[in-house]
Design a protein around this motif. Structure first.
Motif, PDB file in Angstrom:
ATOM      1  N   GLY A  57     101.367 -33.850   4.203  1.00 13.50           N
ATOM      2  CA  GLY A  57     101.341 -35.387   4.388  1.00 13.50           C
ATOM      3  C   GLY A  57      99.921 -35.902   4.492  1.00 13.50           C
ATOM      4  O   GLY A  57      98.947 -37.092   4.967  1.00 13.50           O
ATOM      5  N   ARG A  58      99.214 -35.219   4.038  1.00 13.26           N
ATOM      6  CA  ARG A  58      97.308 -34.308   3.948  1.00 13.26           C
ATOM      7  C   ARG A  58      96.913 -35.173   2.716  1.00 13.26           C
ATOM      8  O   ARG A  58      96.673 -34.554   1.454  1.00 13.26           O
ATOM      9  CB  ARG A  58      96.697 -33.470   4.293  1.00 13.26           C
ATOM     10  CG  ARG A  58      97.180 -32.832   5.657  1.00 13.26           C
ATOM     11  CD  ARG A  58      97.099 -31.446   5.984  1.00 13.26           C
ATOM     12  NE  ARG A  58      95.992 -30.818   5.955  1.00 13.26           N
ATOM     13  CZ  ARG A  58      95.872 -29.698   6.633  1.00 13.26           C
ATOM     14  NH1 ARG A  58      96.462 -28.818   6.654  1.00 13.26           N
ATOM     15  NH2 ARG A  58      93.978 -29.432   5.911  1.00 13.26           N
ATOM     16  N   PHE A  59      97.088 -36.164   1.949  1.00 12.61           N
ATOM     17  CA  PHE A  59      97.180 -37.027   1.645  1.00 12.61           C
ATOM     18  C   PHE A  59      95.071 -37.251   0.530  1.00 12.61           C
ATOM     19  O   PHE A  59      95.278 -36.823  -0.432  1.00 12.61           O
ATOM     20  CB  PHE A  59      97.667 -38.671   1.688  1.00 12.61           C
ATOM     21  CG  PHE A  59      98.968 -38.712   1.701  1.00 12.61           C
ATOM     22  CD1 PHE A  59     100.131 -37.103   1.250  1.00 12.61           C
ATOM     23  CD2 PHE A  59      99.850 -39.434   2.579  1.00 12.61           C
ATOM     24  CE1 PHE A  59     101.468 -37.934   1.599  1.00 12.61           C
ATOM     25  CE2 PHE A  59     101.228 -39.107   2.706  1.00 12.61           C
ATOM     26  CZ  PHE A  59     101.825 -38.252   2.118  1.00 12.61           C
ATOM     27  N   VAL A  69      92.634 -31.953  -3.432  1.00 11.15           N
ATOM     28  CA  VAL A  69      92.481 -30.674  -4.869  1.00 11.15           C
ATOM     29  C   VAL A  69      93.030 -30.453  -5.710  1.00 11.15           C
ATOM     30  O   VAL A  69      92.676 -29.847  -6.849  1.00 11.15           O
ATOM     31  CB  VAL A  69      93.680 -30.184  -3.227  1.00 11.15           C
ATOM     32  CG1 VAL A  69      94.173 -28.682  -3.865  1.00 11.15           C
ATOM     33  CG2 VAL A  69      93.311 -29.581  -2.107  1.00 11.15           C
ATOM     34  N   TRP A  70      93.935 -31.684  -6.014  1.00 15.57           N
ATOM     35  CA  TRP A  70      94.229 -31.799  -6.787  1.00 15.57           C
ATOM     36  C   TRP A  70      93.255 -32.151  -8.171  1.00 15.57           C
ATOM     37  O   TRP A  70      93.145 -31.601  -8.952  1.00 15.57           O
ATOM     38  CB  TRP A  70      95.681 -32.580  -7.498  1.00 15.57           C
ATOM     39  CG  TRP A  70      97.076 -32.429  -7.318  1.00 15.57           C
ATOM     40  CD1 TRP A  70      97.189 -30.717  -7.099  1.00 15.57           C
ATOM     41  CD2 TRP A  70      98.058 -32.580  -6.379  1.00 15.57           C
ATOM     42  NE1 TRP A  70      98.628 -30.769  -6.378  1.00 15.57           N
ATOM     43  CE2 TRP A  70      98.846 -31.960  -6.157  1.00 15.57           C
ATOM     44  CE3 TRP A  70      97.983 -34.466  -6.000  1.00 15.57           C
ATOM     45  CZ2 TRP A  70     100.182 -32.427  -5.962  1.00 15.57           C
ATOM     46  CZ3 TRP A  70      99.280 -34.709  -5.416  1.00 15.57           C
ATOM     47  CH2 TRP A  70     100.310 -33.606  -5.328  1.00 15.57           C
ATOM     48  N   ARG A  71      91.965 -32.961  -7.989  1.00 16.52           N
ATOM     49  CA  ARG A  71      91.729 -33.324  -9.136  1.00 16.52           C
ATOM     50  C   ARG A  71      90.651 -32.244  -9.017  1.00 16.52           C
ATOM     51  O   ARG A  71      90.113 -31.812 -10.305  1.00 16.52           O
ATOM     52  CB  ARG A  71      89.613 -34.354  -7.608  1.00 16.52           C
ATOM     53  CG  ARG A  71      90.872 -35.404  -8.602  1.00 16.52           C
ATOM     54  CD  ARG A  71      89.837 -36.014  -7.552  1.00 16.52           C
ATOM     55  NE  ARG A  71      90.710 -38.119  -7.193  1.00 16.52           N
ATOM     56  CZ  ARG A  71      90.789 -38.624  -6.228  1.00 16.52           C
ATOM     57  NH1 ARG A  71      90.323 -38.110  -4.803  1.00 16.52           N
ATOM     58  NH2 ARG A  71      91.512 -39.870  -6.400  1.00 16.52           N
ATOM     59  N   LYS A 122      96.827 -26.051  -8.375  1.00 16.98           N
ATOM     60  CA  LYS A 122      98.539 -27.228  -7.757  1.00 16.98           C
ATOM     61  C   LYS A 122      99.935 -27.054  -6.941  1.00 16.98           C
ATOM     62  O   LYS A 122      99.438 -28.012  -6.529  1.00 16.98           O
ATOM     63  CB  LYS A 122      99.278 -27.043  -8.863  1.00 16.98           C
ATOM     64  CG  LYS A 122     100.606 -27.408  -9.558  1.00 16.98           C
ATOM     65  CD  LYS A 122     100.873 -27.720 -10.838  1.00 16.98           C
ATOM     66  CE  LYS A 122     101.842 -26.848 -11.236  1.00 16.98           C
ATOM     67  NZ  LYS A 122     103.274 -26.466 -12.239  1.00 16.98           N
ATOM     68  N   LEU A 123      99.468 -25.727  -6.624  1.00 16.86           N
ATOM     69  CA  LEU A 123     101.357 -25.904  -5.627  1.00 16.86           C
ATOM     70  C   LEU A 123      99.748 -25.984  -4.139  1.00 16.86           C
ATOM     71  O   LEU A 123     100.616 -26.334  -3.240  1.00 16.86           O
ATOM     72  CB  LEU A 123     100.934 -23.722  -5.179  1.00 16.86           C
ATOM     73  CG  LEU A 123     101.687 -23.623  -4.228  1.00 16.86           C
ATOM     74  CD1 LEU A 123     102.977 -24.342  -4.520  1.00 16.86           C
ATOM     75  CD2 LEU A 123     102.182 -22.325  -4.400  1.00 16.86           C
ATOM     76  N   ARG A 124      98.515 -25.815  -4.352  1.00 15.39           N
ATOM     77  CA  ARG A 124      97.771 -25.935  -3.293  1.00 15.39           C
ATOM     78  C   ARG A 124      97.933 -27.275  -2.633  1.00 15.39           C
ATOM     79  O   ARG A 124      97.990 -28.526  -1.761  1.00 15.39           O
ATOM     80  CB  ARG A 124      96.230 -25.487  -2.945  1.00 15.39           C
ATOM     81  CG  ARG A 124      95.986 -26.027  -2.311  1.00 15.39           C
ATOM     82  CD  ARG A 124      94.404 -25.418  -1.936  1.00 15.39           C
ATOM     83  NE  ARG A 124      92.953 -25.864  -0.980  1.00 15.39           N
ATOM     84  CZ  ARG A 124      91.573 -25.684  -0.761  1.00 15.39           C
ATOM     85  NH1 ARG A 124      90.994 -25.087  -1.421  1.00 15.39           N
ATOM     86  NH2 ARG A 124      91.711 -26.072   0.252  1.00 15.39           N
ATOM     87  N   GLY A 128      97.471 -33.893 -13.464  1.00 12.11           N
ATOM     88  CA  GLY A 128      96.830 -35.460 -13.771  1.00 12.11           C
ATOM     89  C   GLY A 128      98.611 -36.383 -13.089  1.00 12.11           C
ATOM     90  O   GLY A 128      98.409 -37.618 -12.634  1.00 12.11           O
ATOM     91  N   VAL A 129      99.552 -36.062 -13.497  1.00 11.01           N
ATOM     92  CA  VAL A 129     100.651 -36.763 -13.027  1.00 11.01           C
ATOM     93  C   VAL A 129     100.969 -36.601 -12.090  1.00 11.01           C
ATOM     94  O   VAL A 129     101.050 -38.354 -11.277  1.00 11.01           O
ATOM     95  CB  VAL A 129     101.684 -36.436 -13.631  1.00 11.01           C
ATOM     96  CG1 VAL A 129     103.521 -36.899 -12.923  1.00 11.01           C
ATOM     97  CG2 VAL A 129     102.118 -36.259 -15.671  1.00 11.01           C
ATOM     98  N   PHE A 130     100.575 -35.579 -10.951  1.00 15.28           N
ATOM     99  CA  PHE A 130     100.391 -35.693  -9.416  1.00 15.28           C
ATOM    100  C   PHE A 130      99.638 -36.924  -9.253  1.00 15.28           C
ATOM    101  O   PHE A 130     100.021 -37.210  -8.197  1.00 15.28           O
ATOM    102  CB  PHE A 130     100.815 -34.256  -8.889  1.00 15.28           C
ATOM    103  CG  PHE A 130     101.386 -33.175  -9.196  1.00 15.28           C
ATOM    104  CD1 PHE A 130     102.940 -33.793  -9.718  1.00 15.28           C
ATOM    105  CD2 PHE A 130     101.661 -31.913  -9.633  1.00 15.28           C
ATOM    106  CE1 PHE A 130     104.146 -33.144 -10.100  1.00 15.28           C
ATOM    107  CE2 PHE A 130     102.582 -31.038 -10.096  1.00 15.28           C
ATOM    108  CZ  PHE A 130     103.913 -31.649 -10.439  1.00 15.28           C
ATOM    109  N   LEU A 131      98.380 -36.383  -9.084  1.00 13.79           N
ATOM    110  CA  LEU A 131      97.575 -37.227  -9.501  1.00 13.79           C
ATOM    111  C   LEU A 131      97.659 -38.711  -9.327  1.00 13.79           C
ATOM    112  O   LEU A 131      97.384 -39.171  -8.377  1.00 13.79           O
ATOM    113  CB  LEU A 131      95.892 -36.922  -9.891  1.00 13.79           C
ATOM    114  CG  LEU A 131      95.607 -36.136  -9.349  1.00 13.79           C
ATOM    115  CD1 LEU A 131      94.173 -35.734 -10.639  1.00 13.79           C
ATOM    116  CD2 LEU A 131      94.556 -36.461  -8.955  1.00 13.79           C
TER     117      LEU A 131
END
Length: 110
Positions: free
Chosen positions: A64-66, A72-74, A54-56, A93-96
Motif C-alpha cells: 500500500g506504499r503507492f 521505484v518503478w520510474r 520491478k519486484l521492489r 511501464g504497464v505497472f506504472l
C-alpha cells in the motif's frame, strides 16, 4: 526452499540472485517487510538488476506504499532502458500506468 536459501546466505554466499529469489519466496509467504529487505539488498549489490527494481515496486504496491512504488518503478524503468532490457522496461511501464491511473482516480474521489 527458503531454508536452503537462508542457509546459503548464512554461509556468506550473498549475491543479487540469491537475494532476489529470497525476496520472491518471502513475498509468496506474505512477509512483505522481509521481502523488501532482500530485494533492496539485491539492488544494492547490483543497481542494474531490472527484475529486482520491478519486484521492489511490486512489493511496495502490495504494502500500500503507492507513492514509493511509483518512484521505484520510474527509477527501475530508467535502469532497464539504460541497460537495454526493453522487456522489463515495458512491463514496468504497464505497472506504472496502472498505478498512476489508480492514484489519479483516488485523488479525484476525495
Amino acid at each position: 526452499m527458503r531454508q536452503v536459501l537462508e542457509k546459503l546466505l548464512l554461509e556468506g554466499k550473498d549475491d543479487p540472485l540469491l537475494r532476489f529469489t529470497l525476496a520472491n519466496v518471502c513475498l509468496q509467504d506474505a512477509e512483505c517487510e522481509t521481502a523488501l529487505a532482500h530485494v533492496q539488498r539485491a539492488i544494492a549489490l547490483n543497481p542494474d538488476y531490472s527484475a529486482a527494481w520491478k519486484l521492489r515496486g511490486a512489493i511496495l504496491h502490495k504494502m500500500g506504499r503507492f507513492e514509493e512504488a511509483l518512484q521505484v518503478w520510474r527509477e527501475g524503468r530508467t535502469v532497464a532502458e539504460r541497460k537495454g532490457d526493453l522487456q522489463a522496461a515495458r512491463e514496468i511501464g504497464v505497472f506504472l500506468k496502472r498505478l498512476e491511473r489508480q492514484c489519479t482516480a483516488a485523488n479525484h474521489n476525495k
